[in-house]
Design an enzyme around this catalytic site. Structure first.
Site, PDB file in Angstrom:
ATOM      1  N   ASP A  75      43.586  33.780   3.292  1.00 30.76           N
ATOM      2  CA  ASP A  75      43.387  32.614   2.434  1.00 30.76           C
ATOM      3  C   ASP A  75      43.550  31.298   3.189  1.00 30.76           C
ATOM      4  O   ASP A  75      44.197  31.231   4.238  1.00 30.76           O
ATOM      5  CB  ASP A  75      44.428  32.610   1.303  1.00 30.76           C
ATOM      6  N   HIS A 218      47.313  34.663   5.449  1.00 32.66           N
ATOM      7  CA  HIS A 218      46.753  33.310   5.488  1.00 32.66           C
ATOM      8  C   HIS A 218      46.284  32.967   6.897  1.00 32.66           C
ATOM      9  O   HIS A 218      47.033  33.144   7.856  1.00 32.66           O
ATOM     10  CB  HIS A 218      47.790  32.276   5.045  1.00 32.66           C
TER      11      HIS A 218
END
Length: 263
Positions: A75, A218
């Site tokens: 992400d 992430h």
């Protein structure tokens, strides 16, 4: 931004019930779900799989096991400090992943988006500005999803949406459906274990993985705009090779979300 309890109490005086503090502080602006939480009418955010499922029954946090498959998802990118290194690590292990990109970052770093697609990875929607969608009116939800989707469509089709932080609402679920996107959450998050040594975090996440698992990582740390952020993702970069090796040692094969959901 909500004031602290101490600041709120100073603003409204002693003897006020704790829940009412946030309402009484003159510097505290509450709307929507935040007001509901402060008055005891309901929770502020969907922080559990059960809460997310109530808001969006079609969302997926873990896929039905259809073989020894699991998905790595990333992400908040693209981010030139970390995304390239993660792509290098994935490429070295011949693994394909799904990248939930922020529209604002995708516009800023088009070469990284092109590289993600060129190397066989999957793009997905993580909104335009990474704002908390569950507190937004429908018009803003629609704008955040559609603007990011328009950018992504310039590179590849995207079938999935991940609301930032997993904070969703009926409006988010309805807009996702209208945009022909499936909301995807996660069964485990590498960020939960960032306080541990990297090898320990890797062993923990891999040990929790099962067929159908969706692991949240992430690749993006920096974001400008209405909800700016700055995080160090070097631990994630360092963890990727070991995480891939560890889940493979358990007989699992990391794939994109589309491949995972096809079974």
């Amino acid at each position: 931004m909500l004031t602290s309890e101490r600041a709120a109490r100073a603003a409204v005086g002693p003897g006020v019930p704790r829940r009412a503090l946030l309402l009484g502080a003159s510097s505290c602006l509450l709307t929507g779900s935040a007001l509901a939480w402060a008055t005891g009418a309901g929770p502020l955010h969907t922080k559990t799989p059960e809460g997310r499922a109530r808001m969006d029954p079609d969302a997926i946090s873990q896929a039905a096991p259809g073989g020894p498959l699991m998905a790595l998802t990333f992400d908040d990118g693209p981010d030139p400090r970390y995304t390239g290194d993660i792509l290098d690590a994935l490429g070295a292990q011949e693994v394909r992943a799904t990248f939930f990109v922020i529209g604002r970052n995708a516009e800023k770093y088009p070469k990284l988006v092109s590289r993600i697609v060129a190397e066989g990875h999957e793009l997905a929607n993580h909104t335009q500005d990474h704002i908390w969608l569950d507190t937004q009116p429908r018009a803003v939800v629609q704008q955040q999803i559609s603007q990011a989707q328009a950018t992504i469509d310039g590179y590849a089709s995207a079938a999935y949406l991940r609301p930032p932080r997993g904070w969703t609402s009926r409006a988010v679920a309805e807009q996702a459906a209208a945009s022909r996107l499936r909301s995807i959450f996660w069964s485990d998050s590498f960020d939960r274990y960032l306080g541990l040594p990297v090898q320990t975090a890797v062993a923990t996440v891999a040990g929790n993985a099962r067929p159908g698992s969706i692991i949240l990582c992430h690749d993006g740390g920096h974001l400008d705009g209405p909800n700016p952020q700055q995080f160090d993702r070097t631990s994630t970069v360092a963890a990727v090779p070991g995480l891939i090796a560890a889940v493979r040692a358990q007989g699992l094969r990391p794939v994109t979300l589309s491949e995972l959901l096809r079974g």
